[in-house]
Design a protein around this motif. Structure first.
Motif, PDB file in Angstrom:
ATOM      1  N   ARG A  58       0.853  -1.194   0.000  1.00  0.00           N
ATOM      2  CA  ARG A  58       0.000   0.000   0.000  1.00  0.00           C
ATOM      3  C   ARG A  58       0.879   1.231   0.000  1.00  0.00           C
ATOM      4  O   ARG A  58       1.708   1.414   0.886  1.00  0.00           O
ATOM      5  CB  ARG A  58      -0.838   0.031   1.275  1.00  0.00           C
ATOM      6  CG  ARG A  58      -2.034  -0.868   1.227  1.00  0.00           C
ATOM      7  CD  ARG A  58      -3.025  -0.349   2.233  1.00  0.00           C
ATOM      8  NE  ARG A  58      -3.831  -1.442   2.744  1.00  0.00           N
ATOM      9  CZ  ARG A  58      -4.765  -1.284   3.648  1.00  0.00           C
ATOM     10  NH1 ARG A  58      -4.978  -0.093   4.180  1.00  0.00           N
ATOM     11  NH2 ARG A  58      -5.478  -2.303   4.066  1.00  0.00           N
ATOM     12  N   ALA A  85       2.380  -5.363   5.317  1.00  0.00           N
ATOM     13  CA  ALA A  85       1.600  -5.843   6.462  1.00  0.00           C
ATOM     14  C   ALA A  85       0.408  -6.663   5.995  1.00  0.00           C
ATOM     15  O   ALA A  85      -0.325  -7.212   6.794  1.00  0.00           O
ATOM     16  CB  ALA A  85       1.124  -4.662   7.306  1.00  0.00           C
ATOM     17  N   ASN A  86       0.199  -6.748   4.667  1.00  0.00           N
ATOM     18  CA  ASN A  86      -0.872  -7.633   4.206  1.00  0.00           C
ATOM     19  C   ASN A  86      -0.415  -8.525   3.067  1.00  0.00           C
ATOM     20  O   ASN A  86      -0.881  -8.415   1.941  1.00  0.00           O
ATOM     21  CB  ASN A  86      -2.175  -6.906   3.864  1.00  0.00           C
ATOM     22  CG  ASN A  86      -1.941  -5.538   3.291  1.00  0.00           C
ATOM     23  OD1 ASN A  86      -0.821  -5.176   2.949  1.00  0.00           O
ATOM     24  ND2 ASN A  86      -2.997  -4.787   3.164  1.00  0.00           N
ATOM     25  N   ARG A  88      -1.143 -11.428   2.586  1.00  0.00           N
ATOM     26  CA  ARG A  88      -2.195 -12.329   2.109  1.00  0.00           C
ATOM     27  C   ARG A  88      -2.871 -11.802   0.857  1.00  0.00           C
ATOM     28  O   ARG A  88      -3.521 -12.547   0.131  1.00  0.00           O
ATOM     29  CB  ARG A  88      -3.249 -12.540   3.197  1.00  0.00           C
ATOM     30  CG  ARG A  88      -2.770 -13.466   4.303  1.00  0.00           C
ATOM     31  CD  ARG A  88      -3.626 -13.290   5.539  1.00  0.00           C
ATOM     32  NE  ARG A  88      -4.948 -13.848   5.361  1.00  0.00           N
ATOM     33  CZ  ARG A  88      -5.358 -14.956   5.941  1.00  0.00           C
ATOM     34  NH1 ARG A  88      -4.564 -15.620   6.733  1.00  0.00           N
ATOM     35  NH2 ARG A  88      -6.565 -15.404   5.750  1.00  0.00           N
ATOM     36  N   SER A 102       7.228  -9.905   5.840  1.00  0.00           N
ATOM     37  CA  SER A 102       6.037  -9.463   6.562  1.00  0.00           C
ATOM     38  C   SER A 102       6.381  -8.355   7.546  1.00  0.00           C
ATOM     39  O   SER A 102       7.383  -8.417   8.235  1.00  0.00           O
ATOM     40  CB  SER A 102       5.421 -10.639   7.323  1.00  0.00           C
ATOM     41  OG  SER A 102       5.098 -11.671   6.434  1.00  0.00           O
ATOM     42  N   LYS A 103       5.512  -7.364   7.575  1.00  0.00           N
ATOM     43  CA  LYS A 103       5.592  -6.339   8.616  1.00  0.00           C
ATOM     44  C   LYS A 103       4.773  -6.817   9.804  1.00  0.00           C
ATOM     45  O   LYS A 103       3.736  -7.440   9.585  1.00  0.00           O
ATOM     46  CB  LYS A 103       4.995  -5.029   8.105  1.00  0.00           C
ATOM     47  CG  LYS A 103       5.950  -4.154   7.328  1.00  0.00           C
ATOM     48  CD  LYS A 103       5.228  -2.840   7.041  1.00  0.00           C
ATOM     49  CE  LYS A 103       5.948  -2.042   5.987  1.00  0.00           C
ATOM     50  NZ  LYS A 103       5.100  -0.955   5.483  1.00  0.00           N
TER      51      LYS A 103
END
Lengths: 149, 375
Positions: A58, A85-86, A88, A102-103
């Motif tokens: 993002r 952070a996403n 997925r 990953s965050k």
């Protein structure tokens, strides 16, 4: 250490961007540019031709890191790694990126990640184990992380 | 023509039932509407009609005799049904079909038509015999049921759609919140890392670093939280592996080997942060005190479930802690943190000498008030 990596950072949180810059500089790498939006990121990918691009999913102005990853895939010869952070929301092939981190990541995971990527790009395949916060794309799994004996 | 005359004769017999041909009398007197047509004449005209048919259709006998049956059709009669009847007639076979017919007054009724050819000994079809039954009530009931079924199906589909949308909105919200929490934890980490770099005092720097490790431990909890599909349970062992690997790596000590002995233990998500912080303190403590002066060693973490409790055991083979002083002496912030978290978790902690080294034994209830509240 071998030749420093030329790295582009695309991340819209200034503080996280700052921490990444610092970690990269500490590890002896060269930051060729930073961007906070996908548009600027794509422009910089073309202008600076980095070896490695860290991309947040993002980005500013509601833009998406996917566009940066696609630009990277199109020009070839550049390795993209998502930091998000996403994770997925990413497709299985990570849009051509090598890996996703990953965050939130810890400072030591990021240090491991940089060491691993440096090996992957400079002296493949990496001798180091895949850092535990990192997921490799299927295309890279075979060459960078052969199945443990 | 001879046969035809015989039917006409039957018509003219206004005698009571039983007089003359008993079969003809039966057809004449039955409440089942019946007609007979003659396919050998042009346009297959009606050559006999009984009273029940006249009553059902509202026509007089004179209006019907000699006409083709199609006058019964109307605007809403199903063309496909009519075609089926026409084909049956053309192929001289019988057919049973429900179709919408019209009375003389223009009102419609559902006609359960049964049509069959009547052949002579030579196999030549002489007549078609048709019986009709007004089944409007039955068809209406059927149609009503059908309509109700369709209505309910539409309603179910609509509500299912609404629920799916609500679920999608909820899932999106959870992801949004999850994303923000993770990003904010990353920002807190960034702040601590950046600030720590400007500090020269070793003690202050160590405190900042300890604080960073605590924030990172919480970060690891959140990173792990939605990796599994179960959003309500938290896997302690997966977390312990990430945490210990991270801490040993962060300590820069490649001479300390990690050993894990895990049996899967899941706890309610609400318990994850205090467990994470407590483990962080215990592992950090061991790394800080057990292996001084470059002493190499092994750090072992055991997670094992029991019936009502589960155990976390952190054992080092280091120099051994001066246990009584550590526990009763001047309490460090880390120590107070451990005690406070133990209280929240209803956990008991004991430090034992492991000869060599130290073993910290934590016993935690598997479910607490937290999980019963959330149910």
């Amino acid at each position: 250490m071998s030749e420093p990596l030329r790295v582009l950072l695309v991340e819209d949180e200034a503080l996280i961007l700052m921490q990444l810059e610092m970690l990269l500089e500490d590890a002896g790498h060269v930051i060729v540019g930073t961007a906070m939006t996908a548009e600027d990121g794509v422009t910089l990918v073309h202008e600076t031709r980095p070896e490695l691009v860290f991309v947040d999913l993002r980005l500013g102005d509601g833009s998406s890191g996917l566009d940066v990853a696609r630009a990277v895939r199109e020009i070839g010869g550049v390795t993209a790694v998502f930091i998000t952070a996403n994770s997925r929301q990413l497709s299985e092939d990570l849009e051509g990126a090598a890996a996703v981190i990953s965050k939130p990541f810890s400072a030591s995971v990021m240090e491991d990640t940089l060491a691993f990527l440096e090996e992957g790009l400079r002296r493949p395949p990496p001798v180091l184990a895949v850092p535990h916060g990192m997921i490799l794309a299927p295309a890279y799994r075979a060459s960078w992380a052969p199945a443990a004996p | 023509m001879e046969q035809d005359e015989a039917w006409r004769l039957t018509d003219q017999l206004h005698a009571s039932t039983g007089k003359g041909d008993p079969f003809a009398a039966a057809v004449r007197g039955t409440r089942m509407a019946m007609i007979i047509t003659d396919p050998r004449q042009a346009d297959n005209p009606i050559v006999y009609v009984n009273n029940a048919f006249l009553a059902m259709s509202g026509y007089g006998r004179d209006e019907i005799m000699g006409r083709n049956c199609r006058f019964l059709q109307g605007p809403d009669t199903d063309r496909a049904a009519v075609r089926q009847i026409r084909e049956a007639v053309a192929e001289c076979r019988d057919i049973a079909i429900d179709l919408l017919n019209y009375r003389k007054d223009g009102t419609s009724f559902w006609n359960a038509l049964y049509l069959s050819p009547v052949a002579n000994e030579a196999g030549e079809v002489l007549y078609f015999f048709a019986s009709q039954l007004d089944v409007t009530d039955r068809v209406d009931a059927h149609l009503k049921t059908q309509q109700e079924k369709e209505h309910f199906e539409r309603e179910v589909a609509r509500r299912t759609h609404d629920l799916r949308e609500a679920l999608a909105a909820k899932t999106m919200l959870v992801h949004e919140v999850d994303h923000r929490v993770k990003n904010n934890l990353q920002m807190i980490s960034s702040l601590l890392v950046l600030q720590t770099r400007t500090i020269t005092d070793p003690a202050a720097r160590a405190s900042m670093d300890a604080m960073l490790k605590r924030v990172e431990a919480l970060g690891t909890v959140h990173r792990r939280l939605y990796q599994s599909n179960n959003v309500e349970r938290f896997d302690v062992t997966e977390f312990a592996r990430d945490l210990a690997t991270d801490l040993v790596r962060g300590s820069g000590r490649d001479d300390i080997r990690l050993h894990f002995d895990f049996e899967a233990v899941e706890v309610p998500v609400a318990k994850a942060p205090p467990i994470a912080l407590m483990m962080n303190e215990l592992v950090t403590n061991a790394l800080k005190h057990a292996f001084p002066d470059g002493r190499a060693g092994r750090l072992s973490i055991l997670v094992a479930p029991a019936e009502k409790y589960f155990t976390i055991k952190i054992t080092d083979d280091g120099v051994g802690m001066p246990v009584p002083v550590e526990i009763s002496g001047k309490r460090s912030f880390g120590k107070r943190l451990i005690e406070t978290l133990a209280r929240q978790l209803n956990a008991s902690i004991s430090w034992q000498s492991a000869n060599p080294g130290t073993a910290v034994h934590v016993s935690l209830p598997r479910e607490t008030a937290v999980s019963s509240e959330s149910q």
